[in-house]
Design a protein around this motif. Structure first.
Motif, short mmCIF file in Angstrom:
data_model
loop_
_atom_site.label_atom_id
_atom_site.label_comp_id
_atom_site.label_asym_id
_atom_site.label_seq_id
_atom_site.Cartn_x
_atom_site.Cartn_y
_atom_site.Cartn_z
N ARG A 55 0.85 -1.19 0.00
CA ARG A 55 0.00 0.00 0.00
C ARG A 55 0.89 1.24 0.00
N TRP A 56 0.77 2.03 -1.07
CA TRP A 56 1.66 3.16 -1.28
C TRP A 56 1.03 4.49 -0.89
N GLY A 57 1.85 5.34 -0.29
CA GLY A 57 1.51 6.74 -0.09
C GLY A 57 2.50 7.59 -0.85
N PHE A 58 2.03 8.53 -1.65
CA PHE A 58 2.88 9.40 -2.45
C PHE A 58 3.02 10.76 -1.79
N VAL A 59 4.27 11.21 -1.63
CA VAL A 59 4.54 12.57 -1.16
C VAL A 59 4.96 13.39 -2.38
N GLY A 60 4.15 14.36 -2.73
CA GLY A 60 4.38 15.14 -3.93
C GLY A 60 3.38 14.78 -5.01
N THR A 61 2.95 15.78 -5.76
CA THR A 61 1.91 15.57 -6.77
C THR A 61 2.30 16.18 -8.12
N TRP A 107 2.91 15.52 4.86
CA TRP A 107 3.57 14.22 4.77
C TRP A 107 3.82 13.64 6.15
N GLN A 108 3.98 14.52 7.16
CA GLN A 108 4.19 14.03 8.53
C GLN A 108 3.02 13.17 8.99
N GLU A 109 1.81 13.62 8.66
CA GLU A 109 0.63 12.86 9.05
C GLU A 109 0.54 11.56 8.27
N MET A 110 0.89 11.60 7.00
CA MET A 110 0.76 10.41 6.16
C MET A 110 1.70 9.30 6.59
N ILE A 111 2.95 9.64 6.93
CA ILE A 111 3.90 8.58 7.26
C ILE A 111 3.57 7.91 8.59
N SER A 113 0.51 7.05 9.30
CA SER A 113 -0.72 6.29 9.08
C SER A 113 -0.44 4.79 9.01
N ASP A 114 -1.30 4.01 9.63
CA ASP A 114 -1.20 2.55 9.58
C ASP A 114 -1.78 2.00 8.28
N GLU A 115 -2.30 2.88 7.44
CA GLU A 115 -2.96 2.41 6.21
C GLU A 115 -2.04 2.40 5.00
N ILE A 116 -0.75 2.72 5.19
CA ILE A 116 0.22 2.61 4.10
C ILE A 116 1.43 1.81 4.58
N ALA A 134 12.48 10.44 7.93
CA ALA A 134 11.31 10.40 8.81
C ALA A 134 10.41 9.22 8.48
N ALA A 135 10.24 8.92 7.20
CA ALA A 135 9.42 7.78 6.80
C ALA A 135 10.03 6.48 7.30
N ALA A 136 11.35 6.33 7.16
CA ALA A 136 12.02 5.13 7.65
C ALA A 136 11.86 4.99 9.16
N ASN A 137 12.00 6.11 9.87
CA ASN A 137 11.85 6.09 11.33
C ASN A 137 10.43 5.76 11.75
N ALA A 138 9.47 6.01 10.85
CA ALA A 138 8.07 5.67 11.12
C ALA A 138 7.75 4.23 10.71
N GLY A 139 8.78 3.49 10.25
CA GLY A 139 8.58 2.09 9.88
C GLY A 139 8.05 1.88 8.48
N LYS A 140 8.17 2.91 7.62
CA LYS A 140 7.68 2.79 6.25
C LYS A 140 8.84 2.52 5.30
#
Length: 384
Positions: A55-61, A107-111, A113-116, A134-140
């Motif tokens: 399940r992917w979350g994209f930072v940037g559009t 992006w802080q809120e997204m990383i 999330s348990d849904e990605i 930060a994403a790695a530290n959040a386990g993503k």
């Protein structure tokens, strides 16, 4: 003329990288049983409960994120679930366009999330490290667009990923196409001892407002954006045991924004192999060509970063050994998916199999090491 010297090898180790039949395996959810590390095994087991789909979350559009969102639809292993942007309106528009169910205005809120499961960071280079770490530290798990700010920056990202037992990969597509892996496996017999790699990657950016033309956001300009592919070609096709000896480069800047719009250089290694390269944003016609020369034969790849419309790719092989008939043939490597989609498949494979991760991290580090060397030389030559 300024040249940059290095005495450290900083080379990738281990066998070549493979998806190892990941698509077929993950459908059964069995891949988690192959992992011995408890933390990694738990993450893989949780992903397997979702039929192995990441399940992917994209930072940037921006444009690259839009292109990758389309590509992700072709990858059986992944699904776009969430998007975030500097404004909620942009994130919502992106999510609606690409079918993501979750939207975040930071992006802080997204990383958190348990849904990605994984984060694709498609932001300007100047802010990429902060988000990746930060994403790695959040386990993503982390897929970071390239280039990076510097080799120390890349190493901080990969260190965070190793520490948190998550996968890391940079967004280089052609490395994942079977043409690349097939050619790499045959270089010793088709080309022999690698003596020279020549590469050109150039195209035209006419819009000065393009992010790649803004030095504050993309300091290396064409060297970072296009030159990354020149450096990655070296990583893929020069002997991985080769140690950097020196790098020399010259750049040119655009008048309107002062961005680096082109560069040319030479990278030499202590084993005698050498790479000449050129990149640019100001070409009258696009070009992405590569030649590998050795003591047995040579290979030409026209459009080395791209594939045919059906996903396949080809290269031309020439050789003429003494007393033997001259060889001149085009070798086609079939693929049902482009390299960009296979990138997501390779990423998913290393999410589930931790033994695949280190090679991708070292490819990123070695590519950035070469990029830093040519950048430093180019800046010194500009000042002299």
């Amino acid at each position: 003329m300024s040249t940059i010297h290095s005495s450290s090898s900083d080379k990738p180790e281990g066998a070549d990288i493979s998806r190892r039949g990941f698509v077929g395996v993950t459908a059964t959810g069995l891949v988690a049983t192959a992992l011995s590390n408890p933390g990694v095994a738990q993450a893989a087991e949780e992903a397997a409960d979702k039929n192995g789909v990441i399940r992917w979350g994209f930072v940037g559009t921006g444009s690259i994120a839009n292109a990758m969102a389309k590509t992700l639809r072709q990858a059986p292993s992944g699904q776009l679930v969430a998007s975030s942007s500097r404004t909620l309106e942009k994130a919502e528009a992106f999510a609606k366009k690409h079918g993501a169910s979750k939207v975040f205005d930071s992006w802080q809120e997204m990383i958190e999330s348990d849904e990605i499961d994984a984060v694709y960071v498609a932001t300007p280079t100047s802010v990429r490290e902060e988000i990746c770490v930060a994403a790695a530290n959040a386990g993503k798990h982390v897929l970071g667009e390239k280039p990076f700010a510097s080799l120390p920056s890349v190493k901080r990202i990969t260190a965070a990923c190793r520490k948190n037992e998550v996968a890391f990969m940079d967004g280089t597509h052609f490395s994942h196409h079977p043409r690349t892996t097939s050619l790499r496996s045959k270089l010793d017999t088709t080309v022999g001892e690698r003596r020279r790699v020549e590469s050109v990657f150039q195209f035209n950016i006419r819009d000065a407002s393009n992010i790649r033309m803004q030095p504050k956001l993309e300091p290396m300009g064409a060297i970072g954006d296009a030159g990354w592919y020149n450096m990655r070609a070296i990583v893929e096709y020069i002997d991985s045991d080769a140690t950097l000896d020196e790098a020399s480069a010259y750049l040119r800047r655009g008048a309107e924004t002062g961005a680096v719009i082109g560069a040319t250089g030479v990278v030499a290694f202590t084993d005698g192999s050498i790479s000449t390269w050129s990149c640019g944003f100001d070409a009258g016609a696009g070009r992405a060509d590569l030649r590998i020369d050795g003591d047995v034969g040579n290979v030409d790849l026209e459009g080395f970063i791209r594939q045919d419309k059906d996903g396949s790719g080809s290269y031309r092989y020439r050789s003429q050994k003494k007393g033997e008939k001259r060889v001149d043939e085009v070798i086609r490597v079939e693929s049902s998916l482009p390299g960009s989609a296979l990138m997501f498949e390779d990423f998913a494979a290393q999410v589930h199999d931790a033994s695949l991760r280190e090679q991708w991290s070292q490819k990123s580090e070695r590519t950035q090491m070469l990029l830093d060397a040519v950048w430093e030389s180019a800046i010194q030559n500009e000042k002299s």
